[in-house]
Design a protein around this motif. Structure first.
Motif, PDB file in Angstrom:
ATOM      1  N   VAL A  49      10.189 -15.699   4.949  1.00 44.36           N
ATOM      2  CA  VAL A  49       9.641 -15.247   3.660  1.00 44.36           C
ATOM      3  C   VAL A  49      10.364 -15.931   2.509  1.00 44.36           C
ATOM      4  N   GLY A  50      11.707 -15.957   2.589  1.00 42.23           N
ATOM      5  CA  GLY A  50      12.490 -16.564   1.520  1.00 42.23           C
ATOM      6  C   GLY A  50      12.198 -18.041   1.347  1.00 42.23           C
ATOM      7  N   ARG A  51      12.067 -18.760   2.457  1.00 42.07           N
ATOM      8  CA  ARG A  51      11.772 -20.188   2.363  1.00 42.07           C
ATOM      9  C   ARG A  51      10.380 -20.435   1.794  1.00 42.07           C
ATOM     10  N   ALA A  52       9.420 -19.570   2.131  1.00 43.25           N
ATOM     11  CA  ALA A  52       8.066 -19.726   1.607  1.00 43.25           C
ATOM     12  C   ALA A  52       8.028 -19.480   0.099  1.00 43.25           C
ATOM     13  N   LEU A  53       8.776 -18.480  -0.356  1.00 45.95           N
ATOM     14  CA  LEU A  53       8.747 -18.120  -1.774  1.00 45.95           C
ATOM     15  C   LEU A  53       9.600 -19.043  -2.636  1.00 45.95           C
ATOM     16  N   VAL A  59      22.791 -12.623   0.142  1.00 49.32           N
ATOM     17  CA  VAL A  59      21.559 -12.661   0.923  1.00 49.32           C
ATOM     18  C   VAL A  59      21.179 -14.116   1.205  1.00 49.32           C
ATOM     19  N   VAL A  60      21.333 -14.963   0.194  1.00 46.74           N
ATOM     20  CA  VAL A  60      20.944 -16.363   0.320  1.00 46.74           C
ATOM     21  C   VAL A  60      21.752 -17.078   1.399  1.00 46.74           C
ATOM     22  N   ILE A  61      23.070 -16.905   1.385  1.00 48.58           N
ATOM     23  CA  ILE A  61      23.905 -17.630   2.352  1.00 48.58           C
ATOM     24  C   ILE A  61      23.580 -17.239   3.790  1.00 48.58           C
ATOM     25  N   GLY A 103      21.332 -22.214  -8.875  1.00 47.98           N
ATOM     26  CA  GLY A 103      20.085 -21.558  -9.264  1.00 47.98           C
ATOM     27  C   GLY A 103      19.960 -20.095  -8.910  1.00 47.98           C
ATOM     28  N   THR A 104      20.884 -19.539  -8.128  1.00 48.64           N
ATOM     29  CA  THR A 104      20.725 -18.127  -7.760  1.00 48.64           C
ATOM     30  C   THR A 104      20.876 -17.202  -8.963  1.00 48.64           C
ATOM     31  N   SER A 114      12.536 -18.653  -8.466  1.00 48.33           N
ATOM     32  CA  SER A 114      13.198 -19.790  -9.088  1.00 48.33           C
ATOM     33  C   SER A 114      13.759 -20.686  -7.995  1.00 48.33           C
ATOM     34  N   PRO A 115      13.717 -22.005  -8.182  1.00 46.69           N
ATOM     35  CA  PRO A 115      14.248 -22.910  -7.156  1.00 46.69           C
ATOM     36  C   PRO A 115      15.748 -22.710  -6.954  1.00 46.69           C
TER      37      PRO A 115
END
Length: 222
Positions: free
Chosen positions: A13-17, A47-49, A152-153, A167-168
């Motif tokens: 989901v995260g990669r798609a968004l 969450v990102v890492i 960008g986070t 956001s990228p």
């Protein structure tokens, strides 16, 4: 099993968004203890890492995220538990030592442990001086340290905003740093300072951030 399934779904989901650009993930050892030392831009960094790394990464998280009241509190506890977060109290020297001991336990189990040497999120985009807990973990565990730079986070969930935005983002992993030997001739405090500064130099080289002279004045896990 639950972590693996949740990570696969959330990562897809995260990669798609967000379509994140992830660089250098092959530098992370596939097995064994490893410390991921990152700059800290946003609440969502933890969450990102884990979603960018193909193995379980555990972080420290404020105990308040696990014992909040009502439905929101239960959802928070469930989310952080699934992510493998380690609850810690904050406020005293004993609490700080307890947090480091919790990190050592994670590394002792052969897992990856994420830490933000700055201590809390940078509110102005600069990279602050690292606190020496990361060096304590590296020297005590002999685990390699992989520097991490996030980009960008801070735009996904700016400080003070409740809802995330699209956001990228970019995640860059550096080459592992080995602190298992070569620091025996230093006094312990000096060794921790030297190692921490080397780690922060590696993070700065990856992130390109302006360096701040002192520590981040906003304390606490975030």
């Amino acid at each position: 099993m639950l972590y693996g399934t949740t990570r696969l779904v959330a990562s897809a989901v995260g990669r798609a968004l967000y379509r994140p650009l992830i660089e250098g993930v092959e530098r992370i050892p596939r097995t064994g203890p490893v410390i991921l030392a990152s700059n800290h831009r946003s609440f969502v960094d933890s969450v990102v890492i884990p979603l960018a790394v193909p193995r379980r990464v555990r972080f420290l998280a404020k105990a308040e995220y696990f014992d909040g009241p009502g439905v929101k509190g239960r959802l928070s506890k469930a989310a952080f538990s699934v992510l493998g977060a380690v609850p810690v109290k904050r406020g005293t020297g004993r609490d700080a030592m307890g947090a480091l001991e919790a990190g050592l336990d994670v590394l002792g189990e052969g897992d990856a442990f994420g830490i933000y040497p700055e201590g809390s999120r940078s509110r102005d985009g600069r990279l602050y001086r690292g606190r020496t807990g990361v060096a304590f973990l590296a020297l005590a565990s002999k685990a390699p340290v992989v520097p991490v730079a996030l980009f960008g986070t801070e735009r996904i969930q700016p400080i003070g905003k409740r809802m995330p935005r699209l956001s990228p983002i970019r995640v860059r992993f550096g080459a592992p740093l080995d602190f298992s030997t070569g620091y025996e001739h230093f006094q312990p405090g000096k060794a921790r300072r030297v190692v921490t500064d080397e780690i922060m130099d590696a993070i700065a080289a990856l992130s390109g951030q302006e360096r701040a002279d002192g520590y981040n004045g906003h304390g606490g896990a975030s």
